[in-house]
Design a protein around this motif. Sequence first.
Motif, PDB file in Angstrom:
ATOM      1  N   MET A   1      -9.969 -12.373  18.130  1.00 51.71           N
ATOM      2  CA  MET A   1      -8.571 -12.760  18.305  1.00 51.71           C
ATOM      3  C   MET A   1      -7.641 -12.136  17.270  1.00 51.71           C
ATOM      4  SD  MET A   1      -8.338 -14.674  20.967  1.00 51.71           S
ATOM      5  CE  MET A   1      -9.462 -15.470  22.119  1.00 51.71           C
ATOM      6  N   GLY A   2      -8.208 -11.451  16.298  1.00 48.93           N
ATOM      7  CA  GLY A   2      -7.408 -10.811  15.262  1.00 48.93           C
ATOM      8  C   GLY A   2      -8.288 -10.527  14.065  1.00 48.93           C
ATOM      9  N   ILE A   3      -7.718  -9.891  13.052  1.00 48.45           N
ATOM     10  CA  ILE A   3      -8.471  -9.598  11.834  1.00 48.45           C
ATOM     11  C   ILE A   3      -7.684 -10.111  10.636  1.00 48.45           C
ATOM     12  CG2 ILE A   3      -9.701  -7.642  12.821  1.00 48.45           C
ATOM     13  CD1 ILE A   3      -7.784  -5.777  11.437  1.00 48.45           C
ATOM     14  N   SER A   4      -8.404 -10.622   9.633  1.00 45.66           N
ATOM     15  CA  SER A   4      -7.787 -11.219   8.459  1.00 45.66           C
ATOM     16  C   SER A   4      -8.490 -10.751   7.197  1.00 45.66           C
ATOM     17  CB  SER A   4      -7.831 -12.754   8.550  1.00 45.66           C
ATOM     18  OG  SER A   4      -6.894 -13.251   9.468  1.00 45.66           O
ATOM     19  N   GLY A   5      -8.025 -11.265   6.050  1.00 41.49           N
ATOM     20  CA  GLY A   5      -8.637 -10.902   4.778  1.00 41.49           C
ATOM     21  C   GLY A   5      -8.612  -9.410   4.535  1.00 41.49           C
ATOM     22  N   VAL A   6      -7.522  -8.764   4.901  1.00 45.49           N
ATOM     23  CA  VAL A   6      -7.460  -7.299   4.891  1.00 45.49           C
ATOM     24  C   VAL A   6      -7.135  -6.765   3.501  1.00 45.49           C
ATOM     25  CG1 VAL A   6      -6.356  -5.271   5.893  1.00 45.49           C
ATOM     26  CG2 VAL A   6      -6.735  -7.310   7.301  1.00 45.49           C
ATOM     27  N   THR A   7      -7.895  -5.755   3.080  1.00 41.19           N
ATOM     28  CA  THR A   7      -7.591  -4.980   1.880  1.00 41.19           C
ATOM     29  C   THR A   7      -7.532  -3.514   2.280  1.00 41.19           C
ATOM     30  OG1 THR A   7      -8.812  -6.562   0.512  1.00 41.19           O
ATOM     31  CG2 THR A   7      -8.279  -4.449  -0.482  1.00 41.19           C
ATOM     32  N   VAL A   8      -6.475  -2.826   1.873  1.00 37.56           N
ATOM     33  CA  VAL A   8      -6.287  -1.417   2.249  1.00 37.56           C
ATOM     34  C   VAL A   8      -6.204  -0.566   0.986  1.00 37.56           C
ATOM     35  CG1 VAL A   8      -4.766   0.254   3.377  1.00 37.56           C
ATOM     36  CG2 VAL A   8      -5.079  -2.020   4.381  1.00 37.56           C
ATOM     37  N   SER A   9      -7.017   0.481   0.936  1.00 37.96           N
ATOM     38  CA  SER A   9      -6.910   1.511  -0.108  1.00 37.96           C
ATOM     39  C   SER A   9      -6.957   2.864   0.579  1.00 37.96           C
ATOM     40  CB  SER A   9      -8.055   1.368  -1.121  1.00 37.96           C
ATOM     41  OG  SER A   9      -9.292   1.743  -0.532  1.00 37.96           O
ATOM     42  N   ASP A  10      -6.850   3.934  -0.194  1.00 40.91           N
ATOM     43  CA  ASP A  10      -6.901   5.264   0.402  1.00 40.91           C
ATOM     44  C   ASP A  10      -8.250   5.540   1.060  1.00 40.91           C
ATOM     45  OD1 ASP A  10      -4.321   5.867  -0.353  1.00 40.91           O
ATOM     46  OD2 ASP A  10      -4.912   6.885  -2.199  1.00 40.91           O
ATOM     47  N   ASP A  11      -9.302   4.892   0.555  1.00 35.46           N
ATOM     48  CA  ASP A  11     -10.654   5.186   1.035  1.00 35.46           C
ATOM     49  C   ASP A  11     -11.208   4.147   1.998  1.00 35.46           C
ATOM     50  OD1 ASP A  11     -10.714   7.469  -0.567  1.00 35.46           O
ATOM     51  OD2 ASP A  11     -11.469   6.342  -2.285  1.00 35.46           O
ATOM     52  N   TRP A  12     -10.770   2.885   1.857  1.00 31.30           N
ATOM     53  CA  TRP A  12     -11.406   1.809   2.607  1.00 31.30           C
ATOM     54  C   TRP A  12     -10.378   0.858   3.219  1.00 31.30           C
ATOM     55  CZ3 TRP A  12     -16.675   1.765   3.163  1.00 31.30           C
ATOM     56  CH2 TRP A  12     -17.407   2.581   2.301  1.00 31.30           C
ATOM     57  N   ILE A  13     -10.751   0.296   4.362  1.00 31.64           N
ATOM     58  CA  ILE A  13     -10.079  -0.878   4.913  1.00 31.64           C
ATOM     59  C   ILE A  13     -11.156  -1.927   5.124  1.00 31.64           C
ATOM     60  CG2 ILE A  13      -8.822  -1.871   6.862  1.00 31.64           C
ATOM     61  CD1 ILE A  13      -7.418   0.784   7.213  1.00 31.64           C
ATOM     62  N   ILE A  14     -10.969  -3.089   4.498  1.00 32.85           N
ATOM     63  CA  ILE A  14     -11.972  -4.147   4.531  1.00 32.85           C
ATOM     64  C   ILE A  14     -11.338  -5.377   5.172  1.00 32.85           C
ATOM     65  CG2 ILE A  14     -13.615  -5.483   3.148  1.00 32.85           C
ATOM     66  CD1 ILE A  14     -13.208  -3.382   0.911  1.00 32.85           C
TER      67      ILE A  14
ATOM     68  N   TYR B   1       0.852  -1.190   0.000  1.00 34.15           N
ATOM     69  CA  TYR B   1       0.000   0.000   0.000  1.00 34.15           C
ATOM     70  C   TYR B   1       0.888   1.240   0.000  1.00 34.15           C
ATOM     71  CZ  TYR B   1      -2.951   3.747   1.814  1.00 34.15           C
ATOM     72  OH  TYR B   1      -3.591   4.944   1.992  1.00 34.15           O
ATOM     73  N   ASN B   2       0.691   2.118  -0.984  1.00 36.95           N
ATOM     74  CA  ASN B   2       1.409   3.399  -1.045  1.00 36.95           C
ATOM     75  C   ASN B   2       2.919   3.243  -0.832  1.00 36.95           C
ATOM     76  OD1 ASN B   2      -0.893   4.783  -1.631  1.00 36.95           O
ATOM     77  ND2 ASN B   2      -0.962   5.975   0.260  1.00 36.95           N
ATOM     78  N   ASP B   3       3.540   2.368  -1.628  1.00 43.75           N
ATOM     79  CA  ASP B   3       4.982   2.145  -1.564  1.00 43.75           C
ATOM     80  C   ASP B   3       5.450   1.580  -0.228  1.00 43.75           C
ATOM     81  OD1 ASP B   3       5.364   3.146  -4.185  1.00 43.75           O
ATOM     82  OD2 ASP B   3       5.360   5.199  -3.413  1.00 43.75           O
ATOM     83  N   GLY B   4       4.528   1.053   0.540  1.00 44.51           N
ATOM     84  CA  GLY B   4       4.873   0.412   1.806  1.00 44.51           C
ATOM     85  C   GLY B   4       4.158  -0.918   1.930  1.00 44.51           C
ATOM     86  N   ILE B   5       4.116  -1.436   3.144  1.00 48.48           N
ATOM     87  CA  ILE B   5       3.519  -2.735   3.429  1.00 48.48           C
ATOM     88  C   ILE B   5       2.476  -2.566   4.529  1.00 48.48           C
ATOM     89  CG2 ILE B   5       3.981  -5.089   4.259  1.00 48.48           C
ATOM     90  CD1 ILE B   5       6.958  -4.530   3.501  1.00 48.48           C
ATOM     91  N   PHE B   6       1.355  -3.251   4.403  1.00 48.39           N
ATOM     92  CA  PHE B   6       0.418  -3.327   5.532  1.00 48.39           C
ATOM     93  C   PHE B   6       0.350  -4.770   6.004  1.00 48.39           C
ATOM     94  CE2 PHE B   6      -2.510  -4.163   1.969  1.00 48.39           C
ATOM     95  CZ  PHE B   6      -3.226  -5.257   2.446  1.00 48.39           C
ATOM     96  N   ILE B   7       0.089  -4.946   7.281  1.00 48.97           N
ATOM     97  CA  ILE B   7       0.016  -6.288   7.853  1.00 48.97           C
ATOM     98  C   ILE B   7      -0.749  -6.239   9.172  1.00 48.97           C
ATOM     99  CG2 ILE B   7       2.198  -6.072   9.125  1.00 48.97           C
ATOM    100  CD1 ILE B   7       2.649  -9.089   8.515  1.00 48.97           C
ATOM    101  N   THR B   8      -1.343  -7.376   9.538  1.00 50.32           N
ATOM    102  CA  THR B   8      -1.944  -7.518  10.867  1.00 50.32           C
ATOM    103  C   THR B   8      -1.265  -8.680  11.582  1.00 50.32           C
ATOM    104  OG1 THR B   8      -3.688  -9.057  10.167  1.00 50.32           O
ATOM    105  CG2 THR B   8      -4.159  -6.700  10.025  1.00 50.32           C
ATOM    106  N   ASN B   9      -1.367  -8.671  12.908  1.00 47.82           N
ATOM    107  CA  ASN B   9      -0.782  -9.712  13.739  1.00 47.82           C
ATOM    108  C   ASN B   9      -1.896 -10.405  14.517  1.00 47.82           C
ATOM    109  OD1 ASN B   9       1.057 -11.334  15.009  1.00 47.82           O
ATOM    110  ND2 ASN B   9       2.166  -9.669  16.031  1.00 47.82           N
ATOM    111  N   TYR B  10      -1.717 -11.682  14.791  1.00 46.08           N
ATOM    112  CA  TYR B  10      -2.726 -12.396  15.568  1.00 46.08           C
ATOM    113  C   TYR B  10      -2.752 -11.859  16.992  1.00 46.08           C
ATOM    114  CZ  TYR B  10      -5.882 -16.327  16.195  1.00 46.08           C
ATOM    115  OH  TYR B  10      -6.996 -17.103  16.408  1.00 46.08           O
ATOM    116  N   PHE B  11      -3.929 -11.880  17.610  1.00 39.62           N
ATOM    117  CA  PHE B  11      -4.178 -11.331  18.947  1.00 39.62           C
ATOM    118  C   PHE B  11      -4.049  -9.805  18.970  1.00 39.62           C
ATOM    119  CE2 PHE B  11      -2.301 -15.582  20.025  1.00 39.62           C
ATOM    120  CZ  PHE B  11      -3.486 -16.179  20.385  1.00 39.62           C
TER     121      PHE B  11
END
Length: 367
Positions: free
Chosen positions: A249-262, A189-199
Amino acid sequence: MQESVTVKIDLGATPNRESATDFQKHFSIDKLIPLETSDSSLLGVISQVIVSGENIFILDMLQNSIFRFNIDGNFTGKISHQGQGPHEYIKARSIAVVNDELYVSDLTRILQYNLDGKHLKTFSMEDQKTYQLIVNKSGDMIVAGSYIDEYMLNVYDSSWNKTASYFPRDEQLADMTLTRTTYNSLGFYNDGIFITNYFDPTVYYIKNNEVKPLVKFDFGINNIPNDFFACPPEEKLDKFTAYRGKSVMGISGVTVSDDWIIFYLEEGPASGSSIMFYDRKQNEYVSSQWLDIPCSMFFEKWNNAPHGYTETGKYYSAISSKKLREMIEEVAKKEKDYLFRYEFLKEIDPAKINEEDNDWLVFFTLK
């Protein structure tokens, strides 16, 4: 990048019909594509979808194979190199496609193939499992493992030199017998990385070796209680069992754009049935459970969360032939002139949809 925000989500809230109606005004189906069904292309379980240029790649973890279709849904090939040889993978867990090359992550290796399945390279790892993988155009491999690894996220260059590590192991959780990770929650995302962690219900953003929280989702009474982290290691599995049905316990299936996080929820009261759409500009969220047909049926289960986001701004998801046919029949019962309202269904005859056929891909935009 927007500043980090905290978003309060009440999973027990009464559906916000006003927000849902407004969301559906901005939800637009661009096209529906049936994936060709044949003896060679019959899919089992879609675990990951990547749309790259004119190609669609499907990771089917049940069959341990990668299927390739063109952008019209026609089957063009299959890569299935299961085995223990130097050019084979034992279990394909994640795939990435870049520069007309396919990367397949095994638990302890990453294998690189051309699009016809010819083996090019194998990268072996000693200190991390590979549950998720993305690769940039320079050939840098970003590998996500589990919270019990020394570092959950490592970055390697194309020569397999480790260049960065993030999210060191939390020793409070290191002795747990339950090994978990998030799924399809690592991306660019935007020349970087997005990620989530469990818990941890936080979406992190990494750029120039700096880690920042992008959004933290606060689920109130459905947050993990503090005593889960504070209890002795031998009690954590019992605590997990007690909390998993009521705590996120965490969130998955993540999509990130300038307008939305799903995203969808790992565990918790709405897991497996609710996709969350967070509008970053309006600072509001909508649950897929609030939506009306046909919109709701595109997001009926967690595996209907967007599988990805194209460079041209299109989201894409998979929907089963059975569910697509049910959706059309349900809409037709309620509205005789449904084709006027839902133009994207005009060229689809539900009577010709075989419920045993492969899934369809739906491409949509959020305006």
